[in-house]
Design an enzyme around this catalytic site. Structure first.
Site, PDB file in Angstrom:
ATOM      1  N   THR A 190      22.994  -0.839   4.870  1.00 43.61           N
ATOM      2  CA  THR A 190      23.704  -1.939   4.443  1.00 43.61           C
ATOM      3  C   THR A 190      24.034  -2.954   3.650  1.00 43.61           C
ATOM      4  OG1 THR A 190      22.439  -2.448   6.869  1.00 43.61           O
ATOM      5  CG2 THR A 190      24.240  -4.169   5.874  1.00 43.61           C
ATOM      6  N   HIS A 221      25.499  -5.990  13.030  1.00 40.44           N
ATOM      7  CA  HIS A 221      24.605  -5.090  13.179  1.00 40.44           C
ATOM      8  C   HIS A 221      25.160  -5.026  14.638  1.00 40.44           C
ATOM      9  CE1 HIS A 221      22.191  -4.733   9.871  1.00 40.44           C
ATOM     10  NE2 HIS A 221      21.419  -5.487   9.768  1.00 40.44           N
TER      11      HIS A 221
HETATM   12  P1  PAP Z   1      19.522  -4.439   6.576  1.00 40.93           P
HETATM   13  O1  PAP Z   1      20.337  -3.552   7.307  1.00 40.93           O
HETATM   14  O2  PAP Z   1      18.459  -4.295   7.075  1.00 40.93           O
HETATM   15  O3  PAP Z   1      20.606  -5.206   6.045  1.00 40.93           O
HETATM   16  P2  PAP Z   1      18.801  -1.995   4.980  1.00 40.93           P
HETATM   17  O4  PAP Z   1      20.206  -2.480   3.368  1.00 40.93           O
HETATM   18  O5  PAP Z   1      20.450  -1.200   5.851  1.00 40.93           O
HETATM   19  O6  PAP Z   1      18.524  -3.475   5.453  1.00 40.93           O
HETATM   20  O7  PAP Z   1      18.008  -1.357   5.055  1.00 40.93           O
HETATM   21  C1  PAP Z   1      17.362  -1.177   3.047  1.00 40.93           C
HETATM   22  C2  PAP Z   1      17.677   0.137   2.850  1.00 40.93           C
HETATM   23  O8  PAP Z   1      17.758   0.635   2.194  1.00 40.93           O
HETATM   24  C3  PAP Z   1      15.640   0.813   2.626  1.00 40.93           C
HETATM   25  O9  PAP Z   1      15.366   2.608   2.684  1.00 40.93           O
HETATM   26  P3  PAP Z   1      14.697   2.690   2.665  1.00 40.93           P
HETATM   27  O10 PAP Z   1      13.025   1.748   3.178  1.00 40.93           O
HETATM   28  O11 PAP Z   1      14.440   4.001   3.071  1.00 40.93           O
HETATM   29  O12 PAP Z   1      13.919   2.745   0.803  1.00 40.93           O
HETATM   30  C4  PAP Z   1      16.482   0.476   1.192  1.00 40.93           C
HETATM   31  O13 PAP Z   1      15.268   0.641  -0.007  1.00 40.93           O
HETATM   32  C5  PAP Z   1      18.109   0.719   0.943  1.00 40.93           C
HETATM   33  N1  PAP Z   1      18.722   1.226  -0.155  1.00 40.93           N
HETATM   34  C6  PAP Z   1      18.964  -0.843  -1.100  1.00 40.93           C
HETATM   35  N2  PAP Z   1      20.289  -0.239  -1.206  1.00 40.93           N
HETATM   36  C7  PAP Z   1      19.726   0.708  -1.733  1.00 40.93           C
HETATM   37  C8  PAP Z   1      21.258   1.487  -2.112  1.00 40.93           C
HETATM   38  N3  PAP Z   1      21.437   0.674  -3.703  1.00 40.93           N
HETATM   39  N4  PAP Z   1      21.122   2.995  -2.907  1.00 40.93           N
HETATM   40  C9  PAP Z   1      20.219   3.300  -1.661  1.00 40.93           C
HETATM   41  N5  PAP Z   1      19.562   2.725  -0.819  1.00 40.93           N
HETATM   42  C10 PAP Z   1      19.078   2.264  -0.792  1.00 40.93           C
END
Ligand code: PAP
Length: 336
Positions: free
Chosen positions: A85, A147
């Site tokens: 997200t 969501h």
């Molecule tokens: P949300 O649905 O609660 O808003 P969301 O952003 O989907 O959260 O989840 C965070 C995940 O996206 C994390 O994954 P991981 O636990 O496998 O590391 C986070 O690291 C990843 N994430 C956040 N920003 C980026 C980015 N710029 N590029 C790739 N992955 C990202």
């Protein structure tokens, strides 16, 4: 909102939550009487029309259904939690505001000082917190995220020409990311006990995760993207990782703001991709130490990698999840 303690019963938690926020009595009663399962942050999650909700998000979803009026130029980013997200928010914000905030003049770009979570806000979360209708930021388009499953979006979304971008992610990585997130919030912010991974994994596989079952959530948007490709663009986290610029161009074309030749030649696509990369965003002070309306921004950045599931799932677990995906997606054309 204060975190509920594990010792409270679901009913008293709901009572406190709904009372604190002056929620209508009949709504409280109707949520409490829904089928429930053990919760992730609140004591229980509730099943509404086939999908599982934390109580406050269900309240927000119901209010959103009642009050949200879609406009033709709206863009709504749709995801399951932890499917990317934050990344999608950054990409779409940078893409749609690139005339106001050129990536060639990075010093003044809002993404350098504001979390993507604050630049594009979640609809059901906003409706859960405010009694009046929330204002969503508008530049050229009104940008929002949700969501909610397709089936539970406000009616006006289907009736208007607004566009939906759906981002999905391989479920083995998503369950790991979800588990880390939930435990970080439980332990560090709510003072609750961590949930052991095998237990979280089992609940996830049974579909009892926030906004799950994941297969029904994904299939709803997948089918709609096939039937109405101008309405729904269906993207995959792993594919964007592999070729970010290709998918930025797809998004731009879908949103009817394709990159011009001049933009292509001056490297705008690469500039947006680099600005929104995990390495770039996760190293910004605002995302390391800043706080959004409800949580520290750093909870949205962990590893940002494809394949981290290998560090957490046993072979047996991986097979179980693969089999669920295979069975549920059979004949749909969707592959994760
Ligand atoms: P949300 O649905 O609660 O808003 P969301 O952003 O989907 O959260 O989840 C965070 C995940 O996206 C994390 O994954 P991981 O636990 O496998 O590391 C986070 O690291 C990843 N994430 C956040 N920003 C980026 C980015 N710029 N590029 C790739 N992955 C990202």
């Amino acid at each position: 909102m204060a975190a509920p303690s594990d010792s409270k019963t679901s009913n008293s938690f709901m009572h406190q939550f709904l009372q604190e926020n002056s929620y209508p009595e009949e709504l409280r009663e109707s949520i409490i009487s829904l089928p429930k399962e053990e919760g992730w942050l609140a004591p229980h999650i509730y099943n509404y029309k086939g999908f599982w909700f934390d109580p406050q998000f269900l309240y927000g979803a119901l209010r959103c259904q009642q009050h949200f009026q879609a406009q033709h130029s709206d863009i709504i980013l749709c995801t399951l939690p932890k499917c990317g997200t934050t990344w999608l928010k950054a990409l779409v914000f940078a893409l749609t505001t690139r005339k106001q905030f050129p990536v060639s003049q990075l010093e003044t770009h809002p993404l350098l000082t504001t979390s993507p979570q604050d630049l594009i806000r979640n609809m059901e979360f906003c409706y859960a917190r405010q009694n009046s209708s929330p204002d969503f930021p508008t530049m050229n388009n009104r940008l929002m995220s949700t969501h909610l499953p397709l089936e539970l979006l406000p009616k006006s979304v289907g009736e208007s020409k607004c566009k939906l971008i759906y981002l999905c992610r391989n479920q083995k990585d998503t369950v790991v990311s979800f588990w880390h997130f939930i435990n970080k919030v439980r332990v560090e912010l709510h003072g609750q006990e961590a949930i052991p991974f095998p237990e979280a994994f089992d609940r996830y596989c049974r579909g009892a995760s926030s906004f799950g079952p994941f297969w029904d959530h994904m299939l709803g948007y997948w089918k709609e993207s096939l039937e109405s490709p101008r309405k729904v663009l269906f993207l995959k986290y792993e594919e964007i990782k592999e070729e970010p610029e290709v998918h930025l161009r797809r998004m731009a074309a879908f949103l009817e703001c394709p990159f011009s030749e001049e933009e292509e030649e001056s490297g705008v696509v690469g500039g947006i991709s680099r600005l929104c990369s995990f390495e770039s965003l996760s190293n910004l002070e605002v995302n390391k130490t800043g706080k959004s309306s409800h949580r520290p921004n750093n909870v949205y950045f962990r590893k940002g990698k494809v394949g981290d599931w290998r560090n957490h799932l046993t072979d047996e677990m991986a097979t179980r999840l693969d089999q669920i995906v295979e069975e549920k997606f059979k004949g749909t054309g969707l592959k994760l």
